[in-house]
Design a protein around this motif. Structure first.
Motif, PDB file in Angstrom:
ATOM      1  N   GLY A 154      86.695  56.364   0.433  1.00 24.97           N
ATOM      2  CA  GLY A 154      85.861  55.272  -0.059  1.00 24.97           C
ATOM      3  C   GLY A 154      85.269  54.440   1.054  1.00 24.97           C
ATOM      4  N   GLY A 155      85.773  54.506   2.290  1.00 22.75           N
ATOM      5  CA  GLY A 155      85.247  53.656   3.337  1.00 22.75           C
ATOM      6  C   GLY A 155      85.121  54.331   4.680  1.00 22.75           C
ATOM      7  N   ASP A 156      85.732  55.489   4.881  1.00 17.75           N
ATOM      8  CA  ASP A 156      85.690  56.186   6.159  1.00 17.75           C
ATOM      9  C   ASP A 156      84.771  57.380   6.009  1.00 17.75           C
ATOM     10  OD1 ASP A 156      86.193  57.853   8.402  1.00 17.75           O
ATOM     11  OD2 ASP A 156      88.132  56.878   8.713  1.00 17.75           O
ATOM     12  N   ALA A 157      83.700  57.382   6.747  1.00 21.48           N
ATOM     13  CA  ALA A 157      82.704  58.461   6.634  1.00 21.48           C
ATOM     14  C   ALA A 157      83.288  59.801   7.055  1.00 21.48           C
ATOM     15  CB  ALA A 157      81.474  58.111   7.485  1.00 21.48           C
ATOM     16  N   SER A 158      84.186  59.777   8.041  1.00 19.57           N
ATOM     17  CA  SER A 158      84.772  61.044   8.508  1.00 19.57           C
ATOM     18  C   SER A 158      85.631  61.673   7.423  1.00 19.57           C
ATOM     19  CB  SER A 158      85.615  60.790   9.768  1.00 19.57           C
ATOM     20  OG  SER A 158      84.805  60.282  10.807  1.00 19.57           O
ATOM     21  N   ASP A 159      86.473  60.820   6.800  1.00 23.89           N
ATOM     22  CA  ASP A 159      87.316  61.356   5.730  1.00 23.89           C
ATOM     23  C   ASP A 159      86.467  61.874   4.594  1.00 23.89           C
ATOM     24  OD1 ASP A 159      89.554  60.773   7.154  1.00 23.89           O
ATOM     25  OD2 ASP A 159      90.052  58.934   6.068  1.00 23.89           O
ATOM     26  N   PHE A 160      85.410  61.160   4.277  1.00 20.00           N
ATOM     27  CA  PHE A 160      84.522  61.598   3.192  1.00 20.00           C
ATOM     28  C   PHE A 160      83.892  62.946   3.541  1.00 20.00           C
ATOM     29  CE2 PHE A 160      80.230  61.875   1.431  1.00 20.00           C
ATOM     30  CZ  PHE A 160      80.505  61.831   0.079  1.00 20.00           C
ATOM     31  N   ALA A 161      83.492  63.078   4.844  1.00 23.51           N
ATOM     32  CA  ALA A 161      82.847  64.331   5.256  1.00 23.51           C
ATOM     33  C   ALA A 161      83.813  65.503   5.158  1.00 23.51           C
ATOM     34  CB  ALA A 161      82.309  64.177   6.681  1.00 23.51           C
ATOM     35  N   VAL A 162      85.070  65.268   5.571  1.00 22.34           N
ATOM     36  CA  VAL A 162      86.064  66.338   5.503  1.00 22.34           C
ATOM     37  C   VAL A 162      86.313  66.729   4.053  1.00 22.34           C
ATOM     38  CG1 VAL A 162      88.472  66.942   5.935  1.00 22.34           C
ATOM     39  CG2 VAL A 162      87.156  65.750   7.682  1.00 22.34           C
ATOM     40  N   ALA A 163      86.504  65.694   3.203  1.00 22.24           N
ATOM     41  CA  ALA A 163      86.787  65.971   1.798  1.00 22.24           C
ATOM     42  C   ALA A 163      85.635  66.735   1.165  1.00 22.24           C
ATOM     43  CB  ALA A 163      87.051  64.669   1.049  1.00 22.24           C
ATOM     44  N   ARG A 164      84.431  66.309   1.440  1.00 23.08           N
ATOM     45  CA  ARG A 164      83.272  66.984   0.846  1.00 23.08           C
ATOM     46  C   ARG A 164      83.136  68.410   1.367  1.00 23.08           C
ATOM     47  NH1 ARG A 164      77.323  64.430  -0.164  1.00 23.08           N
ATOM     48  NH2 ARG A 164      76.394  66.299  -1.110  1.00 23.08           N
ATOM     49  N   ALA A 165      83.425  68.621   2.666  1.00 20.03           N
ATOM     50  CA  ALA A 165      83.328  69.971   3.229  1.00 20.03           C
ATOM     51  C   ALA A 165      84.347  70.911   2.574  1.00 20.03           C
ATOM     52  CB  ALA A 165      83.550  69.921   4.735  1.00 20.03           C
ATOM     53  N   VAL A 166      85.555  70.367   2.391  1.00 15.43           N
ATOM     54  CA  VAL A 166      86.590  71.209   1.768  1.00 15.43           C
ATOM     55  C   VAL A 166      86.185  71.561   0.341  1.00 15.43           C
ATOM     56  CG1 VAL A 166      88.976  71.252   0.968  1.00 15.43           C
ATOM     57  CG2 VAL A 166      88.432  70.318   3.220  1.00 15.43           C
ATOM     58  N   VAL A 167      85.688  70.590  -0.411  1.00 17.16           N
ATOM     59  CA  VAL A 167      85.302  70.836  -1.810  1.00 17.16           C
ATOM     60  C   VAL A 167      84.177  71.849  -1.867  1.00 17.16           C
ATOM     61  CG1 VAL A 167      84.319  69.798  -3.889  1.00 17.16           C
ATOM     62  CG2 VAL A 167      86.098  68.589  -2.601  1.00 17.16           C
ATOM     63  N   ASP A 168      83.182  71.686  -1.005  1.00 14.90           N
ATOM     64  CA  ASP A 168      82.042  72.609  -1.017  1.00 14.90           C
ATOM     65  C   ASP A 168      82.496  74.034  -0.673  1.00 14.90           C
ATOM     66  OD1 ASP A 168      80.386  70.558  -1.703  1.00 14.90           O
ATOM     67  OD2 ASP A 168      79.670  70.192   0.351  1.00 14.90           O
ATOM     68  N   MET A 169      83.314  74.153   0.326  1.00 17.33           N
ATOM     69  CA  MET A 169      83.779  75.481   0.725  1.00 17.33           C
ATOM     70  C   MET A 169      84.654  76.125  -0.364  1.00 17.33           C
ATOM     71  SD  MET A 169      84.645  75.030   4.774  1.00 17.33           S
ATOM     72  CE  MET A 169      84.993  76.751   4.943  1.00 17.33           C
ATOM     73  N   ALA A 170      85.510  75.298  -0.991  1.00 19.54           N
ATOM     74  CA  ALA A 170      86.364  75.832  -2.057  1.00 19.54           C
ATOM     75  C   ALA A 170      85.517  76.337  -3.211  1.00 19.54           C
ATOM     76  CB  ALA A 170      87.335  74.756  -2.531  1.00 19.54           C
ATOM     77  N   ARG A 171      84.469  75.524  -3.585  1.00 24.48           N
ATOM     78  CA  ARG A 171      83.611  75.959  -4.683  1.00 24.48           C
ATOM     79  C   ARG A 171      82.851  77.214  -4.310  1.00 24.48           C
ATOM     80  NH1 ARG A 171      80.791  71.774  -5.027  1.00 24.48           N
ATOM     81  NH2 ARG A 171      81.988  70.710  -6.648  1.00 24.48           N
ATOM     82  N   ALA A 172      82.399  77.311  -3.077  1.00 24.64           N
ATOM     83  CA  ALA A 172      81.646  78.492  -2.643  1.00 24.64           C
ATOM     84  C   ALA A 172      82.516  79.744  -2.667  1.00 24.64           C
ATOM     85  CB  ALA A 172      81.078  78.256  -1.240  1.00 24.64           C
ATOM     86  N   MET A 173      83.787  79.572  -2.460  1.00 20.94           N
ATOM     87  CA  MET A 173      84.699  80.716  -2.428  1.00 20.94           C
ATOM     88  C   MET A 173      85.402  80.949  -3.760  1.00 20.94           C
ATOM     89  SD  MET A 173      86.400  80.173   1.321  1.00 20.94           S
ATOM     90  CE  MET A 173      85.356  80.028   2.780  1.00 20.94           C
ATOM     91  N   GLY A 174      84.997  80.211  -4.784  1.00 16.62           N
ATOM     92  CA  GLY A 174      85.565  80.431  -6.099  1.00 16.62           C
ATOM     93  C   GLY A 174      86.946  79.876  -6.281  1.00 16.62           C
ATOM     94  N   ARG A 175      87.310  78.868  -5.491  1.00 17.54           N
ATOM     95  CA  ARG A 175      88.627  78.284  -5.603  1.00 17.54           C
ATOM     96  C   ARG A 175      88.542  76.918  -6.291  1.00 17.54           C
ATOM     97  NH1 ARG A 175      88.753  81.694  -1.214  1.00 17.54           N
ATOM     98  NH2 ARG A 175      90.792  82.523  -0.572  1.00 17.54           N
TER      99      ARG A 175
END
Length: 938
Positions: free
Chosen positions: A865-886
């Motif tokens: 909610g306030g740290d751009a780095s944490d948000f970027a990591v979380a979003r990257a993980v979600v995007d990659m998981a969705r791309a890989m069908g997880r």
């Protein structure tokens, strides 16, 4: 039989006086009445006479009458007979009957009737009295009684001898015929009656016979009877005799038994007899021999016809083998093949010899035995012996024969090769000569003779001809040669390679595969020996743990970690003082055992030296890795502490040192040891709680974007009886140190699946259950079977089961482990990566993780909610998981802001205090039953 043979010789003689006189002594043992009596053959030749007979005949000795013809001595002259003597002719009345011992000899008693012939009445009465007395005596000797029956009057007269047979005193000679019949054996009474009836109806002068037993069944009597008719055709009287033939019948039975036994013995032995009359060239064979050669008993056979049936290959030498018997009368023994008429071939063994017959002519006699089966057995034994000899010759193990003095008599090629000698060199060598000088036992381990026991020696060191030792296993057995000589059969099995393999296995069992250092087993053995000494207080144990070693594995891989461990092991081996042993327990844990801490300057000095060895820079995979170690030390405290206790105290001291920072050293104090004891006690209580279902599960729901509970994570709690409810961080380290994690995982998985099977279902979609595994992990023993058994036991659906593992447990999985996980996935099980993002190179490895669910770690969720780095990591993980069908699950969601941000980037499910903490099983059931949970800010 003796009387019969002698009578036969007299009967075949011409009957001359001189010949009979010469043989008379042979009949001296035969009984005769004490009266003028003669013993004669069937031809009437006198072979014995009494003194009374010689005196009546006017001779001085009985020998003068022997050899005379009875017809020449006693001639019929009108109503009387005349006995010719030297003084003239003497009137006599001859009484004659067969002798009791041999029916072919007759006894004749001469009754002097000279007074009767002169007409004197008194003399006649005296003569009748003598005649009666002699007759009774003669009957008693002949064992013959007589009887006369008058049917018209019913009177029965019997002789005194017959009365004796019947067991009467003889005072009453006249009895009823029925009484005499009833005196027979009960089983013979009917036959006796029928005999009497047959005699009454038989033609005149027809003599009938029957054999009957006495009432006790002990005696056998030959009874004769004959009827005499009057002019009117009626039976006037019936007379007969009763002769005791018990001994005759017993002798006949004995002869029959002996004959049967002889025939049985010949049949069993397949042995027959033969006789060859050279004058007629006829061979007479016994019935058994006819059966052996397969010819009918009435078929004549000659020597030539016998040779015709001899096997053609044997016929020539068989004919020659008979010549010594035929020409020289020398005994022979011949064994040959014989062709029977039925086409079968038998092997006969013949013995022959020559004897003289009664006329002095040569007769060849002998035996013939069928030895076909015997020869077949011998042949099989010879072949078996040959096979044994061949087997001994080619067998790859050494075999030797030793005499009772333990000298080598014979050996096979394998033993010669094993010891490096030629056979002629080995012969005569003793067991001591081939035993290595360092071997204490040089004698053979020989069992007792005829005991049937075999001895085995697991190891005996022999010496080769070149002096090299050979390790052998010995097996000995007592045996006997064909000549009865006892010997020892010894088998030498070369176990040199086996011993090396055993030493290698023993080394593997006590040493670490990676570093080659002693392992936990060797450490326990060493400590046990050291602490058993009188100076055990000098022993010290150092427990070393490499700092941040996990980071090396996670960043550079396990191969790099292994390379680092090997390098550190070599430094310890080369840098430790004498009396110190380095060992590797597991992972990055090393142990140093010092046998005499005073000799190395004390615990502090040794700990600092070890710390210096482990504080170094090691080149690994082209990178220079700097490492250090946390070290805990422990020494015996005077109590009855064992090796396990010292290791435990040193381990506890190492954890204390690690808590103070990297590269620290700590000595186990009494307080620390007490704490370790408490930890050990806690471990025992935890083990008991596992065995008695003393733990409990709480469940934290995982909801989707609509607040519907889709899964729940099972979290273990321990309701400790003294310390209250304990969280996992209070007892999981205890479980790890006590090697209870695998058992704990089994309990949690079984309990969670059993309780989840009873959860309510809303909207047609059952709630799944997730279990975090730490000990029961893929690649472990029986992982798939353990999970499958628990699922089958609880009856839960496979697709409701989620197995959570930390990211590092799923990195660099072997193909076999991936196959095991794939087998469970095919059944419906899902795997989740817990605390994703905390490992090293996680994003690079995401595509390789065999998991269907990715759980983003709470450390990244907290700052979205306030740290751009944490948000970027979380979003990257979600995007990659969705791309890989997880599927992606966010952990630690505690605020509405976190929820909305994560929902915006596409997180699939949420777990955290914003919705619910971990609650007991009963409360979780109620929570599911209430339906979707409220969405904050919705």
């Amino acid at each position: 039989m003796l009387v019969t043979e002698r009578s036969e010789r007299i009967r075949t003689n011409s009957g001359g006086l001189g010949l009979a006189g010469a043989r008379s002594e042979e009949f001296a043992l035969l009984p005769l009445p004490a009266a003028p009596a003669l013993l004669s053959t069937e031809e009437g030749i006198v072979v014995r006479a009494t003194e009374q007979a010689a005196k009546l005949a006017g001779e001085t000795t009985p020998a003068a009458l022997i050899g005379c013809r009875l017809a020449d001595l006693v001639v019929r002259d009108g109503p009387v007979s005349l006995l010719r003597s030297r003084t003239g002719q003497h009137p006599v009345r001859p009484l004659s009957w067969p002798h009791a011992d041999d029916a072919r000899l007759r006894v004749t008693v001469l009754v002097d009737v000279s007074d009767l012939a002169d007409g004197g009445h008194d003399a006649a009465e005296a003569a009748d009295g003598d005649e009666r007395r002699w007759l009774i005596e003669a009957q008693r000797i002949a064992k013959v009684g007589s009887w006369v029956y008058y049917p018209e009057t019913g009177e029965l007269y019997r002789s005194p001898v017959l009365a004796e047979f019947l067991g009467d005193s003889g005072a009453q000679e006249a009895v009823g015929v029925l009484a005499m019949i009833e005196a027979t054996h009960p089983d013979d009474v009917e036959r006796a009656r029928q005999f009497y009836l047959d005699v009454l109806t038989a033609p005149e002068d027809e003599l009938l016979e029957v054999e009957l037993r006495d009432h006790a069944g002990k005696r056998v009597y030959l009874c004769t009877g004959r009827a005499e008719y009057n002019r009117a055709g009626r039976v006037e009287r019936v007379q007969g005799t009763v002769q005791d033939v018990t001994e005759h019948r017993a002798l006949e039975r004995q002869l029959r038994d002996e004959r049967r036994k002889l025939q049985d013995a010949q049949r069993i032995a397949r042995l027959g007899t033969w006789e060859w009359d050279l004058r007629s060239n006829v061979m007479r064979l016994s019935n058994m021999l006819h059966e052996i050669i397969g010819k009918p008993a009435n078929a004549p056979i000659t020597f030539d016809s016998y040779l015709d049936r001899v096997h053609p290959d044997d016929r020539g030498w068989v004919r020659r083998a008979w010549r010594p018997l035929v020409e020289e009368r020398d005994p022979i023994e011949v064994e040959h093949r014989y062709l029977r008429i039925d086409g079968t071939t038998r092997i006969l063994r013949l013995h022959g010899t020559a004897i003289k017959d009664a006329d002095g002519h040569d007769v060849l006699v002998g035996t013939a035995q069928d030895v076909t089966e015997q020869r077949a057995v011998v042949t099989r034994m010879e072949r078996s012996s040959q096979r044994f000899t061949d087997l001994v010759s080619i067998t790859p193990v050494g075999i030797g024969l030793f005499d009772r003095a333990e000298r080598l008599v014979d050996a096979n090629d394998a033993l010669c090769d094993l010891l490096g000698y030629q056979l002629d060199q080995l012969r005569g060598m003793t067991a001591k000569d081939i035993t290595h000088p360092d071997e204490q036992h040089t004698n053979l381990p020989t069992p007792a003779e005829n005991s049937g026991i075999r001895r085995r020696v697991p190891q005996r060191v022999l010496v080769r001809s070149d002096g090299e030792p050979v390790y052998c296993e010995l097996r000995t057995s007592a045996s006997v040669q064909d000549d009865g000589t006892h010997f020892w059969l010894v088998v030498f099995q070369d176990i040199t390679e086996r011993r090396r393999a055993a030493e290698a296995l023993r080394y593997q069992a006590t040493h670490d595969d990676l570093t080659g250092l002693p392992n936990r087993t060797a450490v326990k053995d060493l400590l046990h020996r050291l602490l058993g000494r009188a100076d055990s207080h000098r022993v010290a144990v150092l427990f070393c743990d490499i700092d941040n070693f996990k980071r090396v594995n996670d960043s550079l891989g396990h191969d790099a970690g292994d390379e680092l461990l090997v390098a550190l092991a070599r430094r310890l081996e080369g840098g430790l003082p004498a009396g110190c042993t380095a060992a590797r327990l597991s992972g990055d844990e090393f142990v140093i055992i010092c046998s005499d801490i005073e000799a190395v300057g004390g615990v502090d000095s040794l700990a600092n030296r070890v710390a210096g060895l482990l504080r170094t820079a090691v080149p690994v995979h082209g990178q220079l890795i700097r490492v250090s170690a946390s070290i805990g030390a422990a020494v015996p405290d005077g109590s009855a502490s064992g090796g396990e206790d010292l290791l435990r105290f040193a381990d506890a001291a190492m954890f204390e040192a690690k808590g103070r920072g990297t590269g620290k050293v700590s000595l186990a104090s009494p307080a620390l040891m007490a704490s370790a004891d408490r930890q050990l006690q806690l471990e025992g209580q935890l083990r008991e709680a596992l065995n008695n279902d003393g733990l409990a599960l709480h469940y934290q729901p995982v909801v989707d974007a609509d607040g519907v509970v889709v899964t729940a994570e099972a979290l273990v709690r321990w309701p400790h009886p003294d310390r209250g409810m304990l969280a996992p961080d209070a007892f999981l380290p205890v479980a790890e140190q006590g090697d209870l994690l695998r058992e704990l995982d089994r309990w949690v998985l079984r309990t969670a699946l059993r309780e989840a099977a009873t959860w309510p279902v809303r909207g047609g979609r059952p709630v799944g259950v997730a279990v975090n595994l730490a000990g029961l992990v893929p690649g472990g023993p029986e992982f798939v079977d353990a999970v499958a058994d628990i699922v089958a036991e609880t009856g839960i659906s496979w697709d409701r089961v989620i197995l959570e593992l930390v990211e590092t447990a799923l990195v660099d999985l072997p193909s076999r482990t991936r196959h095991e996980m794939g087998e469970l996935v095919s059944r419906g099980v899902r795997f989740a990566v817990d605390d994703f993002g905390t490992g090293y190179s996680s994003l690079a490895r995401l595509k390789d993780l065999p998991a269907q669910i990715i759980k983003v770690d709470r450390r990244f969720v907290a700052g979205v909610g306030g740290d751009a780095s944490d948000f970027a990591v979380a979003r990257a993980v979600v995007d990659m998981a969705r791309a890989m069908g997880r599927q992606c699950v966010a952990e630690g969601v505690e605020t509405a802001t976190q929820f909305h941000v994560l929902s915006g980037v596409g997180v699939d499910a949420y777990q955290g205090w914003l919705f619910s903490g971990a609650v007991p099983a009963r409360e979780f059931r109620d929570l599911v039953a209430r339906g979707p949970m409220p969405i904050p800010g919705a």
